[in-house]
Design a protein around this motif. Structure first.
Motif, PDB file in Angstrom:
ATOM      1  N   ASP A 214       0.870  -1.176   0.000  1.00 61.44           N
ATOM      2  CA  ASP A 214       0.000   0.000   0.000  1.00 61.44           C
ATOM      3  C   ASP A 214       0.899   1.215   0.000  1.00 61.44           C
ATOM      4  O   ASP A 214       1.938   1.241   0.679  1.00 61.44           O
ATOM      5  N   ILE A 215       0.511   2.216  -0.790  1.00 64.23           N
ATOM      6  CA  ILE A 215       1.282   3.453  -0.819  1.00 64.23           C
ATOM      7  C   ILE A 215       0.369   4.630  -0.522  1.00 64.23           C
ATOM      8  O   ILE A 215      -0.831   4.597  -0.807  1.00 64.23           O
ATOM      9  N   GLU A 216       0.965   5.628   0.080  1.00 65.08           N
ATOM     10  CA  GLU A 216       0.281   6.893   0.323  1.00 65.08           C
ATOM     11  C   GLU A 216       0.920   7.935  -0.575  1.00 65.08           C
ATOM     12  O   GLU A 216       2.145   8.001  -0.704  1.00 65.08           O
ATOM     13  N   ILE A 217       0.082   8.739  -1.206  1.00 63.98           N
ATOM     14  CA  ILE A 217       0.538   9.752  -2.146  1.00 63.98           C
ATOM     15  C   ILE A 217       0.227  11.132  -1.589  1.00 63.98           C
ATOM     16  O   ILE A 217      -0.889  11.375  -1.111  1.00 63.98           O
ATOM     17  N   VAL A 218       1.203  12.004  -1.649  1.00 60.25           N
ATOM     18  CA  VAL A 218       1.014  13.391  -1.238  1.00 60.25           C
ATOM     19  C   VAL A 218       1.424  14.277  -2.398  1.00 60.25           C
ATOM     20  O   VAL A 218       2.507  14.103  -2.967  1.00 60.25           O
ATOM     21  N   ASP A 219       0.536  15.187  -2.760  1.00 59.56           N
ATOM     22  CA  ASP A 219       0.811  16.102  -3.867  1.00 59.56           C
ATOM     23  C   ASP A 219       1.151  17.495  -3.361  1.00 59.56           C
ATOM     24  O   ASP A 219       0.565  17.962  -2.388  1.00 59.56           O
ATOM     25  N   ARG A 220       2.095  18.098  -4.053  1.00 61.77           N
ATOM     26  CA  ARG A 220       2.339  19.539  -3.905  1.00 61.77           C
ATOM     27  C   ARG A 220       2.072  20.104  -5.299  1.00 61.77           C
ATOM     28  O   ARG A 220       2.986  20.327  -6.088  1.00 61.77           O
ATOM     29  N   GLU A 221       0.765  20.251  -5.601  1.00 64.54           N
ATOM     30  CA  GLU A 221       0.348  20.595  -6.953  1.00 64.54           C
ATOM     31  C   GLU A 221       0.949  21.902  -7.458  1.00 64.54           C
ATOM     32  O   GLU A 221       1.294  21.998  -8.630  1.00 64.54           O
ATOM     33  N   MET A 222       1.062  22.881  -6.613  1.00 70.20           N
ATOM     34  CA  MET A 222       1.602  24.174  -7.057  1.00 70.20           C
ATOM     35  C   MET A 222       3.049  24.029  -7.528  1.00 70.20           C
ATOM     36  O   MET A 222       3.526  24.816  -8.322  1.00 70.20           O
ATOM     37  N   GLU A 223       3.730  23.002  -7.032  1.00 67.65           N
ATOM     38  CA  GLU A 223       5.122  22.750  -7.413  1.00 67.65           C
ATOM     39  C   GLU A 223       5.237  21.597  -8.407  1.00 67.65           C
ATOM     40  O   GLU A 223       6.338  21.254  -8.827  1.00 67.65           O
ATOM     41  N   ASN A 224       4.103  20.976  -8.765  1.00 70.38           N
ATOM     42  CA  ASN A 224       4.085  19.814  -9.661  1.00 70.38           C
ATOM     43  C   ASN A 224       4.951  18.681  -9.122  1.00 70.38           C
ATOM     44  O   ASN A 224       5.743  18.087  -9.845  1.00 70.38           O
TER      45      ASN A 224
ATOM     46  N   THR B 283       4.804  12.936  -4.106  1.00 70.88           N
ATOM     47  CA  THR B 283       5.644  12.059  -3.290  1.00 70.88           C
ATOM     48  C   THR B 283       4.820  10.830  -2.918  1.00 70.88           C
ATOM     49  O   THR B 283       3.600  10.885  -2.830  1.00 70.88           O
ATOM     50  N   TRP B 284       5.517   9.725  -2.722  1.00 67.78           N
ATOM     51  CA  TRP B 284       4.849   8.506  -2.311  1.00 67.78           C
ATOM     52  C   TRP B 284       5.698   7.800  -1.261  1.00 67.78           C
ATOM     53  O   TRP B 284       6.906   7.968  -1.191  1.00 67.78           O
ATOM     54  N   GLN B 285       5.014   7.015  -0.443  1.00 67.49           N
ATOM     55  CA  GLN B 285       5.660   6.270   0.643  1.00 67.49           C
ATOM     56  C   GLN B 285       4.873   4.993   0.849  1.00 67.49           C
ATOM     57  O   GLN B 285       3.641   5.033   0.870  1.00 67.49           O
TER      58      GLN B 285
ATOM     59  N   PRO C  51       7.815  -3.353   2.211  1.00 66.66           N
ATOM     60  CA  PRO C  51       9.125  -2.756   2.504  1.00 66.66           C
ATOM     61  C   PRO C  51       9.042  -1.238   2.577  1.00 66.66           C
ATOM     62  O   PRO C  51       8.177  -0.616   1.958  1.00 66.66           O
ATOM     63  N   ASP C  52       9.942  -0.656   3.349  1.00 60.79           N
ATOM     64  CA  ASP C  52       9.978   0.795   3.528  1.00 60.79           C
ATOM     65  C   ASP C  52      10.644   1.436   2.314  1.00 60.79           C
ATOM     66  O   ASP C  52      11.868   1.393   2.174  1.00 60.79           O
ATOM     67  N   LEU C  53       9.825   1.997   1.422  1.00 59.74           N
ATOM     68  CA  LEU C  53      10.301   2.651   0.210  1.00 59.74           C
ATOM     69  C   LEU C  53       9.612   3.994   0.080  1.00 59.74           C
ATOM     70  O   LEU C  53       8.485   4.175   0.552  1.00 59.74           O
ATOM     71  N   ALA C  54      10.277   4.920  -0.586  1.00 61.92           N
ATOM     72  CA  ALA C  54       9.684   6.241  -0.801  1.00 61.92           C
ATOM     73  C   ALA C  54      10.265   6.841  -2.065  1.00 61.92           C
ATOM     74  O   ALA C  54      11.350   6.453  -2.517  1.00 61.92           O
TER      75      ALA C  54
END
Length: 146
Positions: A59-69, A72-74, A79-82
């Motif tokens: 499972d991954i969580e996605i975080v957007d910083r749309e203004m910066e295009n 990020t995902w984690q 396994p601990d990947l990002a």
């Protein structure tokens, strides 16, 4: 933690690349080892992965910083990947995709098998480059089909 950074230039507008990055169901088309993927709400996705010949679920969580295009995902399971995908406009019809992958070499060896040390870094680099090339081919083909 080790970090790998790669980039690729794509002949599509930034918005087309951004949209494709956010379609979890497209992940198997450009991420090696991902057999299936589905969104799980607005900021999460579930991936069925073939890791070292074994089926695993991440499972991954996605975080957007749309203004910066920037996306990020984690991993939140497995396994601990990002990683981070940054999109930079080159001009109206071209975009640079910069990918940053963060991983623990021991975790990669344990979860995915394969070599250790320098050979592992080279294999991961090749894999990320291949994934970026497949992404480029997918998003450019989608743009041509429109």
């Amino acid at each position: 933690m080790s970090t790998l950074e790669e980039h690729i230039d794509i002949a599509v507008p930034l918005e087309a690349a951004w949209d494709c990055l956010h379609r979890a169901e497209a992940y198997p088309q450009f991420l090696n080892g991902v057999r299936a993927a589905r969104p799980e709400g607005e900021r999460r996705a579930h991936l069925d992965v073939d890791a070292a010949g074994r089926a695993q679920d991440f499972d991954i969580e996605i975080v957007d910083r749309e203004m910066e295009n920037v996306m990020t995902w984690q991993t939140t399971s497995g396994p601990d990947l990002a990683g981070t995908f940054s999109l930079l406009p080159i001009d109206r019809g071209h975009t640079r995709l910069q990918a940053r992958f963060e991983y623990d070499p021991g975790t990669i060896k344990e979860s995915f098998g394969g070599p250790q040390g320098f050979a592992q870094a080279v294999a991961i680099e090749r894999g990320v480059r291949s994934d970026l090339q497949q992404f480029k081919e997918l998003v450019e083909a989608e743009a041509r089909a429109k």
